[in-house]
Design an enzyme around this catalytic site. Sequence first.
Site, PDB file in Angstrom:
ATOM      1  N   TYR A 101      -5.206   5.995 -12.088  1.00 27.79           N
ATOM      2  CA  TYR A 101      -4.109   5.069 -11.804  1.00 27.79           C
ATOM      3  C   TYR A 101      -4.354   4.032 -10.364  1.00 27.79           C
ATOM      4  CZ  TYR A 101       0.691   2.992 -11.762  1.00 27.79           C
ATOM      5  OH  TYR A 101       1.798   2.225 -11.596  1.00 27.79           O
ATOM      6  N   LYS A 173      -1.266   2.894 -17.937  1.00 24.64           N
ATOM      7  CA  LYS A 173       0.220   3.072 -18.074  1.00 24.64           C
ATOM      8  C   LYS A 173       0.589   4.005 -19.237  1.00 24.64           C
ATOM      9  CE  LYS A 173       1.453   0.218 -14.571  1.00 24.64           C
ATOM     10  NZ  LYS A 173       2.548   0.345 -13.631  1.00 24.64           N
ATOM     11  N   ASN A 414      -0.222  -3.286  -4.079  1.00 24.70           N
ATOM     12  CA  ASN A 414      -1.294  -2.507  -4.423  1.00 24.70           C
ATOM     13  C   ASN A 414      -2.554  -3.414  -4.655  1.00 24.70           C
ATOM     14  OD1 ASN A 414       0.247  -0.155  -5.102  1.00 24.70           O
ATOM     15  ND2 ASN A 414       0.961  -1.103  -6.825  1.00 24.70           N
TER      16      ASN A 414
HETATM   17  N1  LIG Z   1       4.760  -0.508  -5.980  1.00 27.75           N
HETATM   18  C1  LIG Z   1       4.859  -0.839  -7.275  1.00 27.75           C
HETATM   19  O1  LIG Z   1       5.308  -0.285  -8.164  1.00 27.75           O
HETATM   20  C2  LIG Z   1       4.400  -2.349  -7.657  1.00 27.75           C
HETATM   21  C3  LIG Z   1       3.637  -3.140  -7.054  1.00 27.75           C
HETATM   22  N2  LIG Z   1       3.353  -4.363  -7.145  1.00 27.75           N
HETATM   23  C4  LIG Z   1       2.222  -5.127  -6.370  1.00 27.75           C
HETATM   24  O2  LIG Z   1       3.027  -6.207  -5.834  1.00 27.75           O
HETATM   25  C5  LIG Z   1       2.069  -7.347  -5.641  1.00 27.75           C
HETATM   26  C6  LIG Z   1       2.477  -8.453  -6.744  1.00 27.75           C
HETATM   27  O3  LIG Z   1       2.735  -8.083  -7.865  1.00 27.75           O
HETATM   28  P1  LIG Z   1       3.301  -9.053  -8.698  1.00 27.75           P
HETATM   29  O4  LIG Z   1       4.770  -9.425  -8.313  1.00 27.75           O
HETATM   30  O5  LIG Z   1       3.358  -8.418 -10.031  1.00 27.75           O
HETATM   31  O6  LIG Z   1       2.494 -10.354  -8.812  1.00 27.75           O
HETATM   32  P2  LIG Z   1       2.716 -11.672  -8.751  1.00 27.75           P
HETATM   33  O7  LIG Z   1       1.514 -12.639  -9.029  1.00 27.75           O
HETATM   34  O8  LIG Z   1       3.803 -12.073  -9.823  1.00 27.75           O
HETATM   35  O9  LIG Z   1       3.389 -12.221  -7.645  1.00 27.75           O
HETATM   36  C7  LIG Z   1       2.923 -12.224  -6.190  1.00 27.75           C
HETATM   37  C8  LIG Z   1       3.714 -13.302  -5.251  1.00 27.75           C
HETATM   38  O10 LIG Z   1       3.219 -13.424  -4.021  1.00 27.75           O
HETATM   39  C9  LIG Z   1       3.039 -14.525  -3.433  1.00 27.75           C
HETATM   40  N3  LIG Z   1       2.192 -14.548  -2.409  1.00 27.75           N
HETATM   41  C10 LIG Z   1       0.688 -14.685  -2.625  1.00 27.75           C
HETATM   42  N4  LIG Z   1       0.277 -14.939  -1.228  1.00 27.75           N
HETATM   43  C11 LIG Z   1       1.382 -14.703  -0.447  1.00 27.75           C
HETATM   44  C12 LIG Z   1       1.546 -14.998   1.030  1.00 27.75           C
HETATM   45  N5  LIG Z   1       0.243 -14.978   2.073  1.00 27.75           N
HETATM   46  N6  LIG Z   1       2.678 -14.895   1.373  1.00 27.75           N
HETATM   47  C13 LIG Z   1       3.896 -14.931   0.580  1.00 27.75           C
HETATM   48  N7  LIG Z   1       3.935 -14.742  -0.612  1.00 27.75           N
HETATM   49  C14 LIG Z   1       2.415 -14.851  -1.080  1.00 27.75           C
HETATM   50  C15 LIG Z   1       2.517 -15.149  -4.918  1.00 27.75           C
HETATM   51  O11 LIG Z   1       2.587 -16.473  -4.568  1.00 27.75           O
HETATM   52  C16 LIG Z   1       3.460 -14.543  -5.903  1.00 27.75           C
HETATM   53  O12 LIG Z   1       4.704 -15.461  -5.945  1.00 27.75           O
HETATM   54  C17 LIG Z   1       0.762  -6.666  -6.165  1.00 27.75           C
HETATM   55  O13 LIG Z   1       0.060  -6.446  -5.318  1.00 27.75           O
HETATM   56  C18 LIG Z   1       1.208  -5.643  -7.074  1.00 27.75           C
HETATM   57  O14 LIG Z   1       0.217  -4.506  -7.161  1.00 27.75           O
HETATM   58  C19 LIG Z   1       3.546  -4.843  -8.520  1.00 27.75           C
HETATM   59  C20 LIG Z   1       4.326  -4.006  -9.337  1.00 27.75           C
HETATM   60  C21 LIG Z   1       4.589  -2.771  -8.917  1.00 27.75           C
HETATM   61  C1  LIG Z   2       2.109  -0.696 -10.072  1.00 30.18           C
HETATM   62  C2  LIG Z   2       2.148  -1.838 -10.751  1.00 30.18           C
HETATM   63  O1  LIG Z   2       2.480  -2.093 -11.642  1.00 30.18           O
HETATM   64  C3  LIG Z   2       1.424  -2.827 -10.010  1.00 30.18           C
HETATM   65  O2  LIG Z   2       0.730  -2.772  -8.980  1.00 30.18           O
HETATM   66  O3  LIG Z   2       1.170  -3.917 -10.891  1.00 30.18           O
HETATM   67 MG   LIG Z   3       1.976  -3.650 -12.892  1.00 29.76          MG
END
Ligand SMILES: NC(=O)C1=CN([C@@H]2O[C@H](COP(=O)(O)OP(=O)(O)OC[C@H]3O[C@@H](n4cnc5c(N)ncnc54)[C@H](O)[C@@H]3O)[C@@H](O)[C@H]2O)C=CC1
Ligand SMILES: CC(=O)C(=O)O
Ligand SMILES: [Mg+2]
Length: 566
Positions: A101, A173, A414
């Site tokens: 993962y 997943k 991540n």
């Molecule tokens: N810990 C967890 O369980 C999870 C972590 N994540 C992580 O969160 C991050 C975002 O994932 P998502 O929301 O699915 O992606 P997404 O692409 O929907 O959102 C990312 C957002 O960050 C913004 N962004 C990009 N560069 C930026 C900057 N320099 N300053 C401020 N904002 C900026 C983008 O414009 C976008 O709106 C990824 O790294 C993902 O792996 C996502 C889902 C679960």
């Molecule tokens: C953990 C997860 O769902 C993500 O980083 O997109």
């Molecule tokens: Mg995800």
Amino acid sequence: MSPSKTQYNVSLRGDAILTSPRWNKGTAFTLTERKAFGLTGRLPYRVNTLDEQCKRAYDQLQSRHSPIRKNSFLQSLKNQNWVLYFALLSRHLSELVPIIYTPTEADAIANYSHLFRRSEGLYLTFPDQETMEQDFLEEIRGRSIDLIVCSDAEAILGIGDQGVGGIGISAAKSVIYTLIGGMDPSRALAVTLDVGTDNEDLLNDKLYVGWPNKRVRGEQYDRFIDKFVQLVRKHFPHCLLHFEDFGVTNAQRILERYRDTHSVFNDDIQGTGAVTLSCVMSAIGITKTKLCDQRFIIYGAGSAGLGITKQLRDAMVATDGTPEEEANAKFWLIDKHGLIRQSTPDVRKDLHAFIRSDEEWASFAGEIGLLDVVKQVKPTVLIGCSTHAGAFTEEVVKSMAAHCERPIILPLSNPSRLVEVHPSDANDWTGGKALLATGSPFPPAKMLNGKDYIIAECNNALIYPGLGFGSMLCQSRKMTDTMIIAGARRLASLSPALKDPDNALLPDFGDAPQVNFEVAVAVAEQGIEEGVAGVPWSKEEVRAKAKAKLWEPVYVEYVYDKHGED
Ligand SMILES: NC(=O)C1=CN([C@@H]2O[C@H](COP(=O)(O)OP(=O)(O)OC[C@H]3O[C@@H](n4cnc5c(N)ncnc54)[C@H](O)[C@@H]3O)[C@@H](O)[C@H]2O)C=CC1
Ligand SMILES: CC(=O)C(=O)O
Ligand SMILES: [Mg+2]
């Protein structure tokens, strides 16, 4: 295998059973089974136990030194023998989850076409949509499906558009659903919705195995997704449909479109929202404050940022009785172009409730960055889901700590290399005061007293298997917000920090199966209470029913039966 079954009637023989990962036991086939299934000459003499097989596989795994080579080895094992694969992972959960993962799976997905050996799951490709139903039925032939995990791979983990490689996240997943949630893997299906890719590196790669075309968007995309969802609803009206790593312009839209008519779940929005809510609840238990006492900065207003904000807001309304508008005002959202406020162009509709007024920021010109917002707002909680590595600089963290006794800092991006701040740095810069959790696993930080501060893994995998299993268990018609909040509350109640504030904010991943079982029970109880469940049980029956449904990686005796399962 299901604990209620002590024997399976199986119709496959010879090579067919040895090459079926669902039924294969390899050297663990008993002598009686070898005779019945035509395997005596196909296997070496000695019969192994599952423990012996696990030991051999673990030794082989250790001879691979890099995480990605370990990932490939485990992928092959999965293709050979599910019981052995899941038994091995269960015996070394904390060590091997990061291999199958996040963070390693991100590298495997990025190199999908080059590492490709064997297909898995279902590939639904845009130009083949005429045969979508046929392809779907071919893949699920003879199986009953409780869970479908699908991705169109536009926003994989933190590494963006990965085209057909998205099958890797759907499969990973699904594996977590079995490993941590107790889901029967034969009743789960991983799907990639290959609608093209805008990743130029993939489009220019001669070895790319997906559809080499720009991403389809607009009405054509919506029709393709709708065709798929209607297919699922037609053939498996009760299955949970899990959406993973869709792009920010589609994720919330798709969720809203289908959530009232089918049990759908968007993990990045709802799963991340739920685990973060649990984490924040655990942290405010330490600071002895309420949700409505917090000022939240959400850095990165994509799917995860939106999901986290809404989940925290909804819980504030439900728990503290804060009126919704007042609760909305506790959030400051920052995206690529700084703080989201009235004069920010093209703000997505789903963020409108959280736009700050220009009046509030009248003394600032142009884009307003994180440091300015921190200084002005004096946040108590800072959450990163931006993919912007290192965004929480020393100055940002110290400015926050200057106004807040125990700053709650959750850099959730991540994979590990994209984290907004290394948790050890945040710990050091705040003199050990920060309450921390990250999205991928990190080593402990050192507290001032020399003890280790365990960095909790605030990853949706700590809760979504339980949310999904609970919803499937009670056969809920939909996954409601209140079911999700019930799961998040149960997770928060299991936090080690409740016993000792120096402990991690969330349970260890090694305890994830027990934790998710509790989440599942809470979700199913809530589904029954609010009348969306399809089962005739009382809440008191849920725990026993859940236990009976858990799949476990153990071998069960097979009897040859030409009309049996295949
Ligand atoms: N810990 C967890 O369980 C999870 C972590 N994540 C992580 O969160 C991050 C975002 O994932 P998502 O929301 O699915 O992606 P997404 O692409 O929907 O959102 C990312 C957002 O960050 C913004 N962004 C990009 N560069 C930026 C900057 N320099 N300053 C401020 N904002 C900026 C983008 O414009 C976008 O709106 C990824 O790294 C993902 O792996 C996502 C889902 C679960
Ligand atoms: C953990 C997860 O769902 C993500 O980083 O997109
Ligand atoms: Mg995800």
